[in-house]
Design a protein around this motif. Sequence first.
Motif, PDB file in Angstrom:
ATOM      1  N   PRO A 215      35.120  51.228 -48.215  1.00  0.00           N
ATOM      2  CA  PRO A 215      33.981  52.124 -48.022  1.00  0.00           C
ATOM      3  C   PRO A 215      33.322  52.551 -49.330  1.00  0.00           C
ATOM      4  O   PRO A 215      33.969  52.649 -50.370  1.00  0.00           O
ATOM      5  CB  PRO A 215      34.580  53.344 -47.334  1.00  0.00           C
ATOM      6  CG  PRO A 215      35.974  52.998 -46.982  1.00  0.00           C
ATOM      7  CD  PRO A 215      36.367  51.820 -47.795  1.00  0.00           C
ATOM      8  N   THR A 216      32.021  52.792 -49.226  1.00  0.00           N
ATOM      9  CA  THR A 216      31.270  53.374 -50.333  1.00  0.00           C
ATOM     10  C   THR A 216      30.548  54.616 -49.810  1.00  0.00           C
ATOM     11  O   THR A 216      30.321  54.762 -48.614  1.00  0.00           O
ATOM     12  CB  THR A 216      30.232  52.394 -50.916  1.00  0.00           C
ATOM     13  OG1 THR A 216      29.301  52.043 -49.904  1.00  0.00           O
ATOM     14  CG2 THR A 216      30.898  51.153 -51.477  1.00  0.00           C
ATOM     15  N   ALA A 217      30.219  55.493 -50.722  1.00  0.00           N
ATOM     16  CA  ALA A 217      29.457  56.701 -50.389  1.00  0.00           C
ATOM     17  C   ALA A 217      28.464  56.919 -51.520  1.00  0.00           C
ATOM     18  O   ALA A 217      28.782  56.728 -52.688  1.00  0.00           O
ATOM     19  CB  ALA A 217      30.383  57.901 -50.254  1.00  0.00           C
TER      20      ALA A 217
ATOM     21  N   ALA B 284      30.228  56.186 -55.061  1.00  0.00           N
ATOM     22  CA  ALA B 284      31.690  56.119 -55.129  1.00  0.00           C
ATOM     23  C   ALA B 284      32.158  54.921 -54.322  1.00  0.00           C
ATOM     24  O   ALA B 284      31.669  54.692 -53.209  1.00  0.00           O
ATOM     25  CB  ALA B 284      32.301  57.399 -54.578  1.00  0.00           C
ATOM     26  N   GLU B 285      33.093  54.168 -54.880  1.00  0.00           N
ATOM     27  CA  GLU B 285      33.678  53.022 -54.192  1.00  0.00           C
ATOM     28  C   GLU B 285      35.152  53.308 -53.958  1.00  0.00           C
ATOM     29  O   GLU B 285      35.913  53.528 -54.895  1.00  0.00           O
ATOM     30  CB  GLU B 285      33.509  51.753 -55.022  1.00  0.00           C
ATOM     31  CG  GLU B 285      32.062  51.366 -55.209  1.00  0.00           C
ATOM     32  CD  GLU B 285      31.870  50.146 -56.094  1.00  0.00           C
ATOM     33  OE1 GLU B 285      32.796  49.784 -56.861  1.00  0.00           O
ATOM     34  OE2 GLU B 285      30.786  49.563 -56.034  1.00  0.00           O
TER      35      GLU B 285
ATOM     36  N   PHE C 159      31.890  59.392 -46.793  1.00  0.00           N
ATOM     37  CA  PHE C 159      32.301  58.010 -46.589  1.00  0.00           C
ATOM     38  C   PHE C 159      32.269  57.759 -45.083  1.00  0.00           C
ATOM     39  O   PHE C 159      32.753  58.584 -44.305  1.00  0.00           O
ATOM     40  CB  PHE C 159      33.742  57.768 -47.063  1.00  0.00           C
ATOM     41  CG  PHE C 159      33.896  57.607 -48.545  1.00  0.00           C
ATOM     42  CD1 PHE C 159      33.612  56.399 -49.160  1.00  0.00           C
ATOM     43  CD2 PHE C 159      34.352  58.654 -49.315  1.00  0.00           C
ATOM     44  CE1 PHE C 159      33.776  56.245 -50.524  1.00  0.00           C
ATOM     45  CE2 PHE C 159      34.527  58.507 -50.686  1.00  0.00           C
ATOM     46  CZ  PHE C 159      34.231  57.301 -51.285  1.00  0.00           C
ATOM     47  N   ILE C 160      31.698  56.633 -44.672  1.00  0.00           N
ATOM     48  CA  ILE C 160      31.703  56.240 -43.266  1.00  0.00           C
ATOM     49  C   ILE C 160      32.576  55.000 -43.161  1.00  0.00           C
ATOM     50  O   ILE C 160      32.226  53.941 -43.693  1.00  0.00           O
ATOM     51  CB  ILE C 160      30.278  55.964 -42.763  1.00  0.00           C
ATOM     52  CG1 ILE C 160      29.428  57.218 -42.931  1.00  0.00           C
ATOM     53  CG2 ILE C 160      30.310  55.499 -41.304  1.00  0.00           C
ATOM     54  CD1 ILE C 160      27.956  57.011 -42.647  1.00  0.00           C
ATOM     55  N   LEU C 161      33.722  55.147 -42.517  1.00  0.00           N
ATOM     56  CA  LEU C 161      34.658  54.040 -42.379  1.00  0.00           C
ATOM     57  C   LEU C 161      34.369  53.261 -41.104  1.00  0.00           C
ATOM     58  O   LEU C 161      33.960  53.843 -40.096  1.00  0.00           O
ATOM     59  CB  LEU C 161      36.099  54.552 -42.349  1.00  0.00           C
ATOM     60  CG  LEU C 161      36.636  55.026 -43.695  1.00  0.00           C
ATOM     61  CD1 LEU C 161      36.325  56.489 -43.894  1.00  0.00           C
ATOM     62  CD2 LEU C 161      38.109  54.785 -43.779  1.00  0.00           C
ATOM     63  N   LEU C 162      34.601  51.945 -41.151  1.00  0.00           N
ATOM     64  CA  LEU C 162      34.516  51.131 -39.947  1.00  0.00           C
ATOM     65  C   LEU C 162      35.563  51.616 -38.955  1.00  0.00           C
ATOM     66  O   LEU C 162      36.598  52.167 -39.341  1.00  0.00           O
ATOM     67  CB  LEU C 162      34.785  49.658 -40.276  1.00  0.00           C
ATOM     68  CG  LEU C 162      33.756  48.933 -41.132  1.00  0.00           C
ATOM     69  CD1 LEU C 162      34.246  47.510 -41.429  1.00  0.00           C
ATOM     70  CD2 LEU C 162      32.411  48.895 -40.451  1.00  0.00           C
ATOM     71  N   GLN C 163      35.325  51.360 -37.685  1.00  0.00           N
ATOM     72  CA  GLN C 163      36.292  51.711 -36.654  1.00  0.00           C
ATOM     73  C   GLN C 163      37.194  50.518 -36.377  1.00  0.00           C
ATOM     74  O   GLN C 163      36.725  49.374 -36.395  1.00  0.00           O
ATOM     75  CB  GLN C 163      35.573  52.133 -35.373  1.00  0.00           C
ATOM     76  CG  GLN C 163      34.763  53.399 -35.533  1.00  0.00           C
ATOM     77  CD  GLN C 163      35.618  54.592 -35.935  1.00  0.00           C
ATOM     78  OE1 GLN C 163      36.635  54.869 -35.302  1.00  0.00           O
ATOM     79  NE2 GLN C 163      35.236  55.274 -36.997  1.00  0.00           N
ATOM     80  N   PRO C 164      38.487  50.763 -36.106  1.00  0.00           N
ATOM     81  CA  PRO C 164      39.370  49.645 -35.743  1.00  0.00           C
ATOM     82  C   PRO C 164      38.838  48.936 -34.492  1.00  0.00           C
ATOM     83  O   PRO C 164      38.167  49.546 -33.665  1.00  0.00           O
ATOM     84  CB  PRO C 164      40.711  50.309 -35.453  1.00  0.00           C
ATOM     85  CG  PRO C 164      40.622  51.671 -36.032  1.00  0.00           C
ATOM     86  CD  PRO C 164      39.170  52.033 -36.112  1.00  0.00           C
TER      87      PRO C 164
END
Length: 122
Positions: free
Chosen positions: A75-77, A60-61, A111-116
Amino acid sequence: LAACAPHLQTIELVNDTPRVIESLYVYPSGAGNHGPSRGSLAPNATTTLHVKPGHLAGLAESAMVKLDETTRDKPTASSELEVTRPLHVVFYDRGHAPPDLSRQDVIGVEFILLQPRGGNGP
């Protein structure tokens, strides 16, 4: 005589995130090509696919996420799936797992999102 159609299994895809999943791919594990997208999925929406049983991969994008003034993430998963029976595949963000992941017919894909960057803005 009618030809026998291959037996298909059902995969229910659930978007349990606050943003659109722009592209969904389900393809044979190990394939070099994802094939065409199976569509998009709005937040909290569900769609159903009918697929041949076997070892499949799911990807998933997500839509672009603005984390701070200078940081963006798309993010992708992904997950490997063994499809031998109907499945529910739930896409969710790390730290926000839905409670029904303990069910045997539910597969969670995170989904693993980047941290600010935190305070490094202008």
